[in-house]
Motif scaffolding. Sequence first.
Motif, short mmCIF file in Angstrom:
data_model
loop_
_atom_site.label_atom_id
_atom_site.label_comp_id
_atom_site.label_asym_id
_atom_site.label_seq_id
_atom_site.Cartn_x
_atom_site.Cartn_y
_atom_site.Cartn_z
N ASP A 1 -10.28 14.52 22.18
CA ASP A 1 -9.64 14.82 23.80
C ASP A 1 -9.25 16.28 23.78
O ASP A 1 -9.12 16.62 24.82
CB ASP A 1 -8.61 13.81 23.67
N LYS B 1 -12.02 18.58 24.27
CA LYS B 1 -12.73 18.41 25.65
C LYS B 1 -11.97 19.07 26.84
O LYS B 1 -12.35 19.48 27.61
CB LYS B 1 -12.89 16.68 26.07
N ALA B 2 -10.19 18.83 26.32
CA ALA B 2 -9.52 19.35 27.66
C ALA B 2 -9.65 20.85 27.41
O ALA B 2 -9.80 21.44 28.54
CB ALA B 2 -7.90 18.97 27.20
N LYS C 1 -12.86 22.13 29.37
CA LYS C 1 -12.83 21.90 30.69
C LYS C 1 -11.76 22.92 31.13
O LYS C 1 -12.32 23.90 32.47
CB LYS C 1 -12.39 20.68 31.09
N GLU D 1 -18.01 19.72 39.29
CA GLU D 1 -17.53 18.39 38.99
C GLU D 1 -18.70 17.86 37.89
O GLU D 1 -18.28 16.77 37.32
CB GLU D 1 -17.47 17.66 40.01
N LEU E 1 -18.06 18.90 34.46
CA LEU E 1 -16.79 18.33 34.10
C LEU E 1 -16.99 16.98 33.56
O LEU E 1 -16.39 16.12 32.65
CB LEU E 1 -15.63 18.45 35.02
N LYS E 2 -17.68 16.02 34.45
CA LYS E 2 -18.17 14.69 34.11
C LYS E 2 -18.74 14.45 32.89
O LYS E 2 -18.68 13.54 32.03
CB LYS E 2 -18.96 14.06 35.37
N ASP F 1 -16.51 14.95 29.99
CA ASP F 1 -15.58 13.65 29.93
C ASP F 1 -16.59 12.60 29.29
O ASP F 1 -15.80 11.71 28.54
CB ASP F 1 -15.29 13.00 31.16
N GLY F 2 -17.69 12.75 29.16
CA GLY F 2 -18.38 11.61 28.71
C GLY F 2 -18.85 11.60 27.12
O GLY F 2 -19.35 10.93 26.48
N THR G 1 -18.77 11.58 23.15
CA THR G 1 -17.75 10.66 22.44
C THR G 1 -17.94 11.31 21.07
O THR G 1 -18.65 12.22 20.95
CB THR G 1 -18.73 9.30 22.37
#
Length: 334
Positions: free
Chosen positions: A246, A249-250, A253, A284, A287-288, A291-292, A294
């Motif tokens: 996480d 990923k942050a 982005k 966007e 960024l999506k 977010d995906g 894993t």
Amino acid sequence: MVEVLVDCVRNPALLDWEVKEEITKLKAELAQASTNPESFLLDALHSAGYSGALANPLIASEASISRLNTDVLEEFLAENYTSPRIVLAASGVDHDELVSIAEPLLSDIPNATGTVKPKSVYVGGEYRCAADSSNTDIALAFELPGGWLKEKDYVTASVLQTLLGGGGLFSWGRPGKGLHSRLNHLVNEFDQIKSISAFKDVHSTTGIFGIHTSTDAAFAPKAIDLAARELTSLATPSQVDQTQLDRAKAAAKSAILASLESKASATEDMGRQVLAFGERKPVEHLLKIVDGVTLKDVSTLAEKIISSPLTMASHGNVLNVPAYETVRGKFSSK
């Protein structure tokens, strides 16, 4: 402004004396670049790791530069400045107004037919360059298959790069180089390591991903062990937890958004995307995808990357750099 820009591209005044002057400057710049370990290693990784177009050096030889003249440059412009290879990108303007200005200026640009894109095949290999230095710069790299066009893998690789991060002495604050990145702590733990960081260099259908480190010459074998350990750990399930992912990923982005803050960067991004994808995808969308990503995506892609042939490049005092087969063996169990 558009007229001036188009005129510069389409009708450059290549005066003989100016060309000769620029070639002299270019020789000096390239001589300096060839002594920069990071620039040299990236070039060396492509030369050793690919066959085909991507194996061609970006740092040209003095002999190649000496062959340049006005006729050669004009021939290059005629062959490459064609409509499929040119994109006019702009930010902060009305699209219809831009088209009305640009169309009469660009509509008659030749449309090159039968242009074949040069092919490149990733093969792996090694490149060593001894130099008078007490340090050793080493890069270990593997193929990132699919390149820009394999969108999910490219984005996952960006997250991998952020996870590894890295840096040098007092190298905090930049994206992927924070205190929490997996490579940064090595600089603090081992005084012999001057810098260590993850990198990627991506093209349309392929790319490379790896780790570059600068270290005391005697510490080179240990530095390679540490880099190999970090790369293989990403391919091992449970070695990355959700909190780490996480955070990465942050940071990824944040880096994407920061890179598009200026109009110049946004405009360059438009041009790159149109040339690569034939369209500009909104931020966007990217960024999506981030977010995906894993934990399984991370370990699966890392496994795929380090399963490709190793490419290794070194510069400086290379006496202590282990043999290519020895280093490759550190990844063979994966």
